[in-house]
Structure formats: C-alpha cells, structure tokens
Design an enzyme around this catalytic site. Structure first.
Site, PDB file in Angstrom:
ATOM      1  CB  CYS A   1      43.701  56.094   7.750  1.00 60.28           C
ATOM      2  SG  CYS A   1      42.799  55.040   8.834  1.00 60.28           S
TER       3      CYS A   1
ATOM      4  CD  GLU B 127      49.183  87.542 -11.696  1.00 64.40           C
ATOM      5  OE1 GLU B 127      48.903  87.670 -12.891  1.00 64.40           O
ATOM      6  OE2 GLU B 127      49.952  86.645 -11.269  1.00 64.40           O
TER       7      GLU B 127
ATOM      8  N   GLY C  78      47.362  86.729  -3.644  1.00 72.93           N
ATOM      9  CA  GLY C  78      46.370  85.729  -3.260  1.00 72.93           C
ATOM     10  C   GLY C  78      46.342  85.593  -1.747  1.00 72.93           C
ATOM     11  NE  ARG C  79      51.087  82.498   1.219  1.00 76.92           N
ATOM     12  CZ  ARG C  79      51.235  81.168   1.132  1.00 76.92           C
ATOM     13  NH1 ARG C  79      50.780  80.393   2.078  1.00 76.92           N
ATOM     14  NH2 ARG C  79      51.861  80.646   0.096  1.00 76.92           N
TER      15      ARG C  79
ATOM     16  CE1 TYR D 222      47.443  79.216  -3.370  1.00 82.96           C
ATOM     17  CE2 TYR D 222      48.296  80.617  -1.615  1.00 82.96           C
ATOM     18  CZ  TYR D 222      48.052  80.398  -2.954  1.00 82.96           C
ATOM     19  OH  TYR D 222      48.410  81.345  -3.879  1.00 82.96           O
TER      20      TYR D 222
HETATM   21  N1  LLP Z   1      50.238  84.602  -9.540  1.00 88.39           N
HETATM   22  C1  LLP Z   1      50.773  83.436  -9.931  1.00 88.39           C
HETATM   23  C2  LLP Z   1      51.211  83.296 -11.320  1.00 88.39           C
HETATM   24  C3  LLP Z   1      50.932  82.380  -9.024  1.00 88.39           C
HETATM   25  O1  LLP Z   1      51.482  81.245  -9.417  1.00 88.39           O
HETATM   26  C4  LLP Z   1      50.484  82.551  -7.690  1.00 88.39           C
HETATM   27  C5  LLP Z   1      50.606  81.459  -6.721  1.00 88.39           C
HETATM   28  C6  LLP Z   1      49.902  83.784  -7.331  1.00 88.39           C
HETATM   29  C7  LLP Z   1      49.805  84.795  -8.279  1.00 88.39           C
HETATM   30  C8  LLP Z   1      49.406  84.067  -5.943  1.00 88.39           C
HETATM   31  O2  LLP Z   1      50.449  83.998  -5.026  1.00 88.39           O
HETATM   32  P1  LLP Z   1      50.275  84.417  -3.489  1.00 88.39           P
HETATM   33  O3  LLP Z   1      50.057  85.889  -3.443  1.00 88.39           O
HETATM   34  O4  LLP Z   1      49.105  83.670  -2.944  1.00 88.39           O
HETATM   35  O5  LLP Z   1      51.535  84.004  -2.863  1.00 88.39           O
HETATM   36  N2  LLP Z   1      49.912  76.145  -2.194  1.00 88.39           N
HETATM   37  C9  LLP Z   1      51.028  76.946  -1.731  1.00 88.39           C
HETATM   38  C10 LLP Z   1      51.151  78.247  -2.504  1.00 88.39           C
HETATM   39  C11 LLP Z   1      51.263  78.062  -3.983  1.00 88.39           C
HETATM   40  C12 LLP Z   1      51.276  79.371  -4.749  1.00 88.39           C
HETATM   41  C13 LLP Z   1      51.049  79.139  -6.196  1.00 88.39           C
HETATM   42  N3  LLP Z   1      51.034  80.298  -7.010  1.00 88.39           N
HETATM   43  C14 LLP Z   1      50.864  77.188  -0.243  1.00 88.39           C
HETATM   44  O6  LLP Z   1      49.899  76.722   0.333  1.00 88.39           O
HETATM   45  O7  LLP Z   1      51.716  77.829   0.374  1.00 88.39           O
END
Ligand code: LLP
Length: 426
Positions: free
Chosen positions: A355, A284, A286-287, A385
């Site tokens: 602010c 999965e 995302g980033r 994000y």
């Molecule tokens: N799958 C699940 C169950 C997750 O909880 C997440 C991210 C992903 C996939 C995707 O993860 P990635 O490939 O994007 O690392 N706001 C934080 C990151 C929080 C990630 C939350 N879960 C930041 O800005 O670094």
C-alpha cells in the site's frame, strides 16, 4: 536446445523449451510446487563462488558475510567448502550455531553488541570478536574475564576511504558509526586499550569500506593505509599483528551492461601487493557470493495501462521481499520465465502489492507486450540483502528460499504463514 542466457543469471539458468529452468528445474514447476513469490538459489553457483574466493586466498581466510543471506543450510554449505563465517548479531550467531559450524571459524561483528550477545559469543567460543567501540572493549574484557577465557579480538578501523558506492552502504570514511577512526587517532588508542586488557588478545585489524564496490581503487587505498597503521602499531608496542581483515564489499552486476566488477583473485592481488609478508589477509565477501546465485520468482497479478502515461505490471511481492530499489535506488532486470513470447517489447514499470506508491521493483523495463496475469517474472541477482532484509510490511508473509541442483528442488527456508504472523500476538 539449451541456451545459456547471460552473465547476470546463475550459471545453470537456461531456456529449455518454452521456459526458464534453473538447476535443471523449470520456473513453472517451481511456482506450481512452492508458490510465488519465491527465491530460487542455484546451489552450483553458490558453491562455485565460495570456491573462487577460497582459491583466491590460499593460506588466508574467507569469512562469508552472513548478513547478505543466512540460514542453517547455507552454514552447512560454507562449512563443507571450508569457508568461515562473519555474523553481526546474536540472531546470526544462533543461526551459525544451528548450522553446526565450529565456533572457532566464526567472527562476531557489530557496532553495538549487547553484554548478552557477547556472553553468548564468548561462551560458545567464537574465533574472534571485532571490537567496535571503547565501551565494547571494556564490556568484552569483563565478559571474557568472567568466563575465564582470553578472547581473540580484531580492532575495527575506519581508514578514511570513501568507497564509490551509495552513501548508506559506505562505511570506511571518518564520519561513520562503525569502528575507530584512523585519522582521528582513535584506532591507535583502541589498540592500546585492547593490549592493556589481560583477557583480550589482539590478533588482527579490520576494515570494511563499503558494499557494492566495482573497482579496485578503494580496496588498494584501504590496504595501504591499514598496512602502514599495522606496522606503526607493531613498532610502538613491540608486538606482531598477524592478520588484516578487509571486510566485504565486492559488487556484482545486477543488469546486463552494469560495470563488471573485478574477480576475487584481482581483489586479493591488490591487497597482497601492499601487505607485509608476515601479515595474513582475510576477507568477508557477502554479496559477491550470494547475490548472483538467486532468482526471485513472481507471478503477475494485474497489468494496468494508463494511456500516454505508463503501464504498471503488479506482481505478488514487492518492497517487503526486496526493499533495495526503494532504499538505495537499486536497479534490476527481469524476464518472462513461464513461456516464450514473440510479442514486441514495451516499456513497463514492475510494482509490488504494498500500500505505497514507492513500492516499485523495476522502473521502465522492456518486457513482452503480451505480458498478462498468471505469467511468471524472474528477477536475477536476488541472493544478497533481499530475503535477509525482507519484512512483514502490510502483514505480508516472507517468501521461501528453494535450493535447486541437478534437477531437484528443496526448501531451505520455508514460506512464512499467516499462522506464523498471528503467533506474535498474545
Ligand atoms: N563485513 C562487514 C563488516 C560488513 O559490514 C559487510 C556488509 C560485509 C562484510 C559484507 O559486505 P558485502 O561483501 O556483502 O558487500 N543492505 C545493503 C548492503 C549493506 C552491507 C552491510 N555490510 C545493500 O542491500 O546493498
């Protein structure tokens, strides 16, 4: 002459003449047409990153982690490229639906899904619900029974792996709000309870150890633990569990010189190395898809020099459009995007317009010393994000997302207006 800049910029970013262009569109033209701040997403980069994951996992499943950044147009891109989608709230589910993806290609996550969210997901026909607590197993079983369906589920396991990342985004240890602890025996009990519910069908196990991970060790360890847990459950219950989903987590470089994370194919190879033949892997990301695709564009409003102390460059956005520096100490780079400057560099701190003294976007970055009001600053690696976590702090309106491709630009998320904000007040 066109000069490709470097790794942290999207692939179509180039210096053309005097200014930065992305997807063949100039930063100055983008700012003039769409205003600032704005997120500019390079569609070619997004598609190439989706394709890289998809090609790394033939026969497997790639669910884009929608929490990194989602809007209906992104859902359409994913759909066209053959990816699936992970959502974690009723809101993300609604966006997935608006984007027209088949519900069977959507996986529903979350540690506290409400009965209403579960009803919406089951009624729409989501491919899989990842159950996260004993309460949810009962709640979902009741919802599925009432709807007259047998819902496919995965059990979310916390495999006791500490990913080397910021504590707020590490999720795989035993002390986590997510999922069922493997070490404490809760995961085995969750499998038992799911198997005891006639309205639920166990189709896989899931783990997600954290985010912004830049080495393979954590993934490999999680894979070993999950594979052995899966085989033990199969023996215990005389069943086959066809899928192991390893969540997201692969990191990206935010600044030149940051650790270079492994490629998707290397992550997949590390997972496959320990998976039994009958088990299909899923991921999965995302980033690692969205992050490097997007450049945030800001306009400089003021430059304040405190002799012997620091020079502050204030831009027209800040912690409302990028809370990551304040939340995680995340470090970014930036470049002057609207003109070429031969002035020697000087170290400045780029701050937002909120602010609050903590509203720092980039502490101590070398930028041309003739930086002045009206200049545009571009911040790469702004696709994950950021718009997804943007807020209306100080009643600031959230920036638009502009997709650029082959010389043209179009809005895929429009800029919020003060009218949008005032609409909330009865
Ligand atoms: N799958 C699940 C169950 C997750 O909880 C997440 C991210 C992903 C996939 C995707 O993860 P990635 O490939 O994007 O690392 N706001 C934080 C990151 C929080 C990630 C939350 N879960 C930041 O800005 O670094």
């Amino acid at each position: 002459m066109t000069l490709v800049i470097d790794d942290v910029w999207p692939r179509t970013a180039a210096w053309a003449g005097e200014r930065l262009t992305i997807g063949g569109v100039g930063a100055r033209e983008l700012a003039a047409e769409f205003g600032t701040p704005a997120y500019v997403v390079d569609q070619a980069e997004f598609e190439a990153r989706c394709a890289e994951w998809r090609d790394a996992l033939p026969g497997g499943e790639v669910h884009y982690g929608g929490k990194a950044f989602l809007c209906p147009e992104i859902v359409r891109w994913l759909d066209r490229l053959g990816l699936c989608l992970d959502v974690c709230t009723g809101g993300e589910l609604a966006v997935a639906r608006a984007g027209g993806i088949a519900p069977g290609r959507v996986v529903f996550h979350g540690n506290n899904k409400s009965a209403a969210e579960l009803r919406a997901a089951v009624a729409w026909g989501v491919g899989c619900v990842v159950v996260d607590s004993f309460t949810e197993i009962e709640r979902l079983a009741a919802v599925a029974t009432a709807a007259g369906v047998r819902q496919s589920v995965m059990v979310r396991v916390t495999p006791g792996v500490n990913a080397h990342t910021h504590e707020f985004i590490a999720t795989g240890g035993d002390d986590s709000k997510f999922g069922f602890s493997l070490n404490a025996g809760l995961a085995a009990e969750a499998v038992r309870r799911v198997l005891a519910e006639p309205s639920l069908e166990l189709t896989g196990l899931h783990s997600h150890i954290g985010s912004q991970i830049t080495d393979l060790d954590g993934f490999a360890l999680a894979a070993r633990r999950m594979a052995s847990f899966l085989l033990t459950r199969e023996l215990e219950h005389g069943i086959t569990i066809p899928k192991l989903d390893f969540g997201g987590g692969l990191g990206i470089a935010y600044r030149p010189g940051d650790p270079v994370p492994p490629r998707p194919a290397e992550v997949v190879a590390a997972l496959r190395a320990v998976l039994p033949d009958h088990v299909r892997p899923a991921v999965e990301p995302g980033r690692s898809i969205a992050g490097p695709t997007t450049v945030a564009l800001y306009e400089v409003g003021t430059v304040k020099e405190i002799p012997g102390v620091r020079t502050y460059v204030s831009v027209d956005g800040g912690m409302s459009d990028n809370p990551r520096p304040a939340m995680y100490g995340a470090a970014y780079t930036a470049a002057l995007a609207s003109r070429r400057s031969d002035a020697p560099p000087r170290v400045v701190t780029v701050v937002g317009k909120h602010c609050e003294s903590g509203d720092v976007l980039i502490r101590d970055i070398a930028l041309p010393s003739d930086l002045r009001p009206g200049d545009l600053l571009a911040v790469p690696a702004s696709g994950a994000y950021q718009r997804a976590m943007a807020s209306n702090y100080n009643h600031v309106t959230r920036p638009p997302v502009i997709a650029v491709s082959e010389g043209s630009a179009r809005v895929i998320v429009r800029r919020e207006t003060e009218e949008d904000l005032l609409r909330l007040y009865p």
